[in-house]
Design a protein around this motif. Sequence first.
Motif, PDB file in Angstrom:
ATOM      1  N   LEU A 210      -7.005   1.724 -11.008  1.00 25.66           N
ATOM      2  CA  LEU A 210      -7.509   0.947  -9.865  1.00 25.66           C
ATOM      3  C   LEU A 210      -7.455   1.765  -8.578  1.00 25.66           C
ATOM      4  CD1 LEU A 210      -5.935  -2.552 -10.613  1.00 25.66           C
ATOM      5  CD2 LEU A 210      -8.365  -1.954 -10.671  1.00 25.66           C
ATOM      6  N   LEU A 211      -6.398   2.547  -8.397  1.00 25.47           N
ATOM      7  CA  LEU A 211      -6.310   3.404  -7.208  1.00 25.47           C
ATOM      8  C   LEU A 211      -7.413   4.449  -7.221  1.00 25.47           C
ATOM      9  CD1 LEU A 211      -2.459   3.925  -6.790  1.00 25.47           C
ATOM     10  CD2 LEU A 211      -4.002   2.771  -5.200  1.00 25.47           C
ATOM     11  N   GLN A 217     -10.664   2.708  -0.070  1.00 26.61           N
ATOM     12  CA  GLN A 217     -10.373   1.447   0.598  1.00 26.61           C
ATOM     13  C   GLN A 217      -8.930   1.441   1.118  1.00 26.61           C
ATOM     14  OE1 GLN A 217     -11.166  -1.706  -2.208  1.00 26.61           O
ATOM     15  NE2 GLN A 217     -13.121  -0.819  -2.851  1.00 26.61           N
ATOM     16  N   PRO A 218      -8.670   0.667   2.184  1.00 30.41           N
ATOM     17  CA  PRO A 218      -7.282   0.511   2.632  1.00 30.41           C
ATOM     18  C   PRO A 218      -6.440  -0.053   1.486  1.00 30.41           C
ATOM     19  CG  PRO A 218      -8.807  -0.377   4.251  1.00 30.41           C
ATOM     20  CD  PRO A 218      -9.623  -0.057   3.041  1.00 30.41           C
ATOM     21  N   LEU A 224      -2.718  -4.882  -5.310  1.00 31.02           N
ATOM     22  CA  LEU A 224      -2.558  -4.003  -6.467  1.00 31.02           C
ATOM     23  C   LEU A 224      -1.546  -4.586  -7.452  1.00 31.02           C
ATOM     24  CD1 LEU A 224      -3.329  -1.273  -7.769  1.00 31.02           C
ATOM     25  CD2 LEU A 224      -1.424  -0.245  -6.526  1.00 31.02           C
ATOM     26  N   ALA A 225      -0.431  -5.096  -6.923  1.00 35.09           N
ATOM     27  CA  ALA A 225       0.594  -5.678  -7.795  1.00 35.09           C
ATOM     28  C   ALA A 225       0.056  -6.910  -8.526  1.00 35.09           C
ATOM     29  CB  ALA A 225       1.827  -6.048  -6.957  1.00 35.09           C
ATOM     30  N   GLN A 226      -0.704  -7.742  -7.817  1.00 36.00           N
ATOM     31  CA  GLN A 226      -1.285  -8.920  -8.466  1.00 36.00           C
ATOM     32  C   GLN A 226      -2.278  -8.523  -9.543  1.00 36.00           C
ATOM     33  OE1 GLN A 226      -2.826 -11.916  -5.787  1.00 36.00           O
ATOM     34  NE2 GLN A 226      -1.098 -11.683  -4.366  1.00 36.00           N
ATOM     35  N   GLN A 251      -2.482   7.632  -3.529  1.00 33.57           N
ATOM     36  CA  GLN A 251      -3.805   7.451  -2.930  1.00 33.57           C
ATOM     37  C   GLN A 251      -4.127   8.598  -1.967  1.00 33.57           C
ATOM     38  OE1 GLN A 251      -4.460   4.733   0.355  1.00 33.57           O
ATOM     39  NE2 GLN A 251      -6.094   3.716  -0.798  1.00 33.57           N
ATOM     40  N   LYS A 252      -3.121   9.008  -1.197  1.00 28.20           N
ATOM     41  CA  LYS A 252      -3.325  10.086  -0.229  1.00 28.20           C
ATOM     42  C   LYS A 252      -3.732  11.374  -0.945  1.00 28.20           C
ATOM     43  CE  LYS A 252      -0.446  10.257   3.143  1.00 28.20           C
ATOM     44  NZ  LYS A 252       0.800  10.453   3.919  1.00 28.20           N
ATOM     45  N   GLN A 253      -3.062  11.667  -2.064  1.00 25.97           N
ATOM     46  CA  GLN A 253      -3.400  12.891  -2.794  1.00 25.97           C
ATOM     47  C   GLN A 253      -4.791  12.800  -3.417  1.00 25.97           C
ATOM     48  OE1 GLN A 253      -0.911  15.376  -4.858  1.00 25.97           O
ATOM     49  NE2 GLN A 253       0.972  14.837  -3.789  1.00 25.97           N
ATOM     50  N   LEU A 254      -5.172  11.619  -3.909  1.00 22.69           N
ATOM     51  CA  LEU A 254      -6.534  11.439  -4.426  1.00 22.69           C
ATOM     52  C   LEU A 254      -7.559  11.738  -3.335  1.00 22.69           C
ATOM     53  CD1 LEU A 254      -6.319   8.163  -6.568  1.00 22.69           C
ATOM     54  CD2 LEU A 254      -6.456  10.509  -7.402  1.00 22.69           C
TER      55      LEU A 254
END
Length: 311
Positions: A210-211, A217-218, A224-226, A251-254
Motif C-alpha cells: 500500500l505504501l 500521498q500524505p 494504513l493500520a485500518q 515512504q521517504k526512501q521510496l
Amino acid sequence: MNANTSAESAARNGFCAPQAELADRIARSTADDGVHATAVPSLYLIRSSTPTPCKPTLYEPRLCIVAQGSKVAMLAGETYHYDPLNYLVVSVTLPMIGQITQASPEKPYLCLRLDIDPEEIAALILDAGPQAPSAGIDRGLYAARVNAPLLDAVLRLMRLLDTPADLPVLAPIALREIYYRVLVGDLGHRLCELAMADTRSHRIARAVELLRQRYLQPLSIDDLAQSVHMSISSLHHQFKAVTTMSPLQFQKQLRLHEARRLMLVDGIEAGAAAHKVGYESPSQFSREYKRLFGAPPRSEIVQIRSNARLA
C-alpha cells in the motif's frame, strides 16, 4: 581441519560441477556487464567484471542465486552475504544497500535473479501445505544455504533457454519447483508466512504494498493500520521488525528512490523530481537525498552518468 571447514569443503566439492555449468550458462548469456532480461519474464541474469561500491538500491521481492563471485546486501547495519553456497530471498520491497565484493574480468560476478510473484507462492502453498511457523515476525529478507535439489531445479530452468519452443510448457514447471525447494528449505517458512493470508507477516507485506502504491500521498498511519486490520502500535512495531524502518521512513526512501529514477532515466531536473515525489522544500530534498545516496542530487546523477560513459 575443523568440522565446519570439512562440511564446507564437501559442499563445494558436491556443487562443483553443477555450479560450473550454471556459471558457464550465465556467462554465455551475458556478453557484457549489467542486468540482462531473458525469454522467461521473471528471470534475469547479472554480470559484473569488477567489485562495486556500496549503492542504495530498492530491492523488489526476488530470489538471487550466485554462480560465481559474491555480493552483500545491507539493511540497517545488518549484512547478508550471498555467494555460490548461499542464496538470498527478499520477500517484501526493501530499500537496501548492495555491493558486489568479489568479481574480476577473469572471474566475473555471475548471478541469476528470479522476481517473486506472491500469488504464485500462495498457490503453491495451497498444494504443498504450510510449513512450520516461525516463533515471531522476521525480516523481509534472509540468506540460506544452497542445496543440491534447488541447484538442480535452477539448472533445468537455465537449460530451457537453449530450447525456446519448450519454454511455454516447461518453464512454469521449473519455476514452480524452484519456489517449492525454497519453501521447504531451512528458512522457507519466512517466505511462506508473507504469502499466507491473515498472518502478521502477510499484513505487513500488504502495508508495504500500500505504501508503494500511495507513496506520493500524505501518509496517514491511522488509515494504513485500518487497511491492514492492525492497531497503530502493532503496525509500527511489526513494520519495523520486517523492514527495520517506520512506515514514514519507508515512504521517504521510496520517494527518494523514485526521484533518483526520474532524474537518471527521464532526465528531469532535481527540483522538478523533488516536486513530483512530494517534496515542497528543495533544500530538504537535497539534504535527505545526500544522506541516503552520499551526494547532492545533481552531482550524484552526474557521477553515475560519467561512470557509465567510462564503462
